[in-house]
Design a protein around this motif. Sequence first.
Motif, PDB file in Angstrom:
ATOM      1  N   ASN A 152       2.871 -56.271  -9.889  1.00 27.49           N
ATOM      2  CA  ASN A 152       2.698 -56.884 -11.206  1.00 27.49           C
ATOM      3  C   ASN A 152       3.226 -58.315 -11.262  1.00 27.49           C
ATOM      4  O   ASN A 152       3.899 -58.727 -12.198  1.00 27.49           O
ATOM      5  CB  ASN A 152       3.389 -56.028 -12.276  1.00 27.49           C
ATOM      6  CG  ASN A 152       2.814 -56.247 -13.664  1.00 27.49           C
ATOM      7  OD1 ASN A 152       2.073 -55.411 -14.163  1.00 27.49           O
ATOM      8  ND2 ASN A 152       3.109 -57.372 -14.287  1.00 27.49           N
ATOM      9  N   GLU A 154       0.862 -54.189  -4.981  1.00 32.12           N
ATOM     10  CA  GLU A 154       0.030 -53.509  -5.979  1.00 32.12           C
ATOM     11  C   GLU A 154      -0.029 -54.273  -7.304  1.00 32.12           C
ATOM     12  O   GLU A 154       0.966 -54.812  -7.782  1.00 32.12           O
ATOM     13  CB  GLU A 154       0.586 -52.093  -6.241  1.00 32.12           C
ATOM     14  CG  GLU A 154      -0.199 -51.310  -7.266  1.00 32.12           C
ATOM     15  CD  GLU A 154       0.432 -49.960  -7.578  1.00 32.12           C
ATOM     16  OE1 GLU A 154      -0.037 -49.279  -8.504  1.00 32.12           O
ATOM     17  OE2 GLU A 154       1.424 -49.593  -6.901  1.00 32.12           O
ATOM     18  N   ASN A 155      -1.233 -54.287  -7.913  1.00 32.14           N
ATOM     19  CA  ASN A 155      -1.449 -54.764  -9.283  1.00 32.14           C
ATOM     20  C   ASN A 155      -0.947 -56.188  -9.512  1.00 32.14           C
ATOM     21  O   ASN A 155      -0.346 -56.480 -10.546  1.00 32.14           O
ATOM     22  CB  ASN A 155      -0.798 -53.814 -10.295  1.00 32.14           C
ATOM     23  CG  ASN A 155      -1.626 -52.553 -10.514  1.00 32.14           C
ATOM     24  OD1 ASN A 155      -2.586 -52.298  -9.791  1.00 32.14           O
ATOM     25  ND2 ASN A 155      -1.247 -51.761 -11.490  1.00 32.14           N
ATOM     26  N   THR A 158      -5.744 -52.884  -5.039  1.00 32.53           N
ATOM     27  CA  THR A 158      -5.440 -52.809  -6.478  1.00 32.53           C
ATOM     28  C   THR A 158      -5.225 -54.180  -7.104  1.00 32.53           C
ATOM     29  O   THR A 158      -5.085 -54.289  -8.326  1.00 32.53           O
ATOM     30  CB  THR A 158      -4.178 -51.971  -6.722  1.00 32.53           C
ATOM     31  OG1 THR A 158      -3.022 -52.679  -6.220  1.00 32.53           O
ATOM     32  CG2 THR A 158      -4.274 -50.616  -6.047  1.00 32.53           C
ATOM     33  N   ILE A 216      -7.061 -54.923 -13.910  1.00 35.76           N
ATOM     34  CA  ILE A 216      -5.771 -54.223 -13.797  1.00 35.76           C
ATOM     35  C   ILE A 216      -5.395 -53.778 -15.216  1.00 35.76           C
ATOM     36  O   ILE A 216      -4.681 -54.487 -15.934  1.00 35.76           O
ATOM     37  CB  ILE A 216      -4.667 -55.128 -13.211  1.00 35.76           C
ATOM     38  CG1 ILE A 216      -5.125 -55.816 -11.918  1.00 35.76           C
ATOM     39  CG2 ILE A 216      -3.406 -54.305 -12.940  1.00 35.76           C
ATOM     40  CD1 ILE A 216      -4.094 -56.780 -11.343  1.00 35.76           C
ATOM     41  N   PHE A 234      -1.755 -54.004 -16.350  1.00 36.72           N
ATOM     42  CA  PHE A 234      -1.013 -55.221 -16.021  1.00 36.72           C
ATOM     43  C   PHE A 234      -0.122 -55.624 -17.199  1.00 36.72           C
ATOM     44  O   PHE A 234      -0.534 -55.580 -18.361  1.00 36.72           O
ATOM     45  CB  PHE A 234      -1.980 -56.363 -15.699  1.00 36.72           C
ATOM     46  CG  PHE A 234      -1.306 -57.624 -15.249  1.00 36.72           C
ATOM     47  CD1 PHE A 234      -0.865 -57.761 -13.941  1.00 36.72           C
ATOM     48  CD2 PHE A 234      -1.088 -58.670 -16.129  1.00 36.72           C
ATOM     49  CE1 PHE A 234      -0.230 -58.916 -13.515  1.00 36.72           C
ATOM     50  CE2 PHE A 234      -0.467 -59.835 -15.712  1.00 36.72           C
ATOM     51  CZ  PHE A 234      -0.027 -59.950 -14.405  1.00 36.72           C
TER      52      PHE A 234
END
Length: 387
Positions: free
Chosen positions: A225, A314-315, A339, A369, A372
């Motif tokens: 993130n 990820e993300n 991702t 996402i 997010f």
Amino acid sequence: IIDGLDIGRSFGSAVTVKDCTQVLIQRCHVIGTSGRGAAVRIDGGFRNGVIASKFELFSSSAVYICGGDRPNLVPSNNFCQNCVFFNPKTHHALSDGVGVGTVISHNYLYNCRMGSCGGNECIMEYNVVEAGDPIYSDSGMVYVDGYNAGCASSGNHYRYNYFFDFAKLDYGIYFDDMSRGMYAYGNIIVGNGVNPGREEINGKWWPSGGRSYNFHNGGEHVFYNNISIDAGFFAFGGDITYWLFESNWNMLYNSLIVKSAEKLSEKYMQRNQAYKSFIEALDQYTEDKKDPNYVIKSGWAEKRLRTPWYNHIENNLIFRADRPYKLDNGEEFTTGLDTNYVTNDDPGFVDLANRNYRILPNAEVFKHIPDFVPPPFEKMGPVDDYE
């Protein structure tokens, strides 16, 4: 409480707090230190800290902070918060040592960097770093040393920080060799512009725009993130040269692994699973080598030690990169890559032209996402009554 001191032209440390409890240094101005010591040094103890102070023209570093009971993972709760660092004589402003549970938050740094000697379960959060390290290229706005604490350091959280205007082609956050099990999330890193093709001219070490994250041969890091803007690569690492070349591996093993491995308490091992699995592999590899018939690279333990073991990415929102990742054939040991949202189109910033990187409620990034979480810009940097 040490309050309101104005200290100038000191040689070495201006203030040293050693193995104390609840010492607070606040509203001080430290300028023009020289020598090798940190201007303010908190060395050990519990619940000591520096707040709302200003540091400039420091020659070695401005604040060094560590503490706690590392073998048993008892946090120090020592801290540096709401301080400003600028006009350094050197690149290193603020560092945490090999301690437990130190907190570095809500600081502003200009033309210098934060450093970490590893440690365990420490937090660096809500800091703003502008321009970064003006001296070295193999560096970062946050540089995490993998050599002092070595493979025993893990579990630190680097979150909700804002890094921008790289002074040189360096990294945002740099997890050097041997560090493992670190967490980087909610950060925004803005590089210094992308120039496609630059890598082919200068080689793999110098992409345009800098690099958001580096983890070399380190393992079990989590990057989640985050936002990366105008940086050459989001992630640079996955270094498998220790697997490919015996000379590199011998250097890593003899100089770093053997020297940094420690026998620590069972409580430590249970809380630090990355380190526990690493030591189990080291013990097995030590036994494997005793067998005269052992074949190089044949054992699971040797592979575990020589490769960047399963980093997770990820993300993340990756905007305008030369390419999102340079993992040097380490993709086998990296998860989560599918991702991330990688784009050259505006993903939904409030005002891209004027560098307002807040995310609109209907931003394109949420289509790619859905969960997010935008960075909390309003919480970053000095807060409350800092003047």
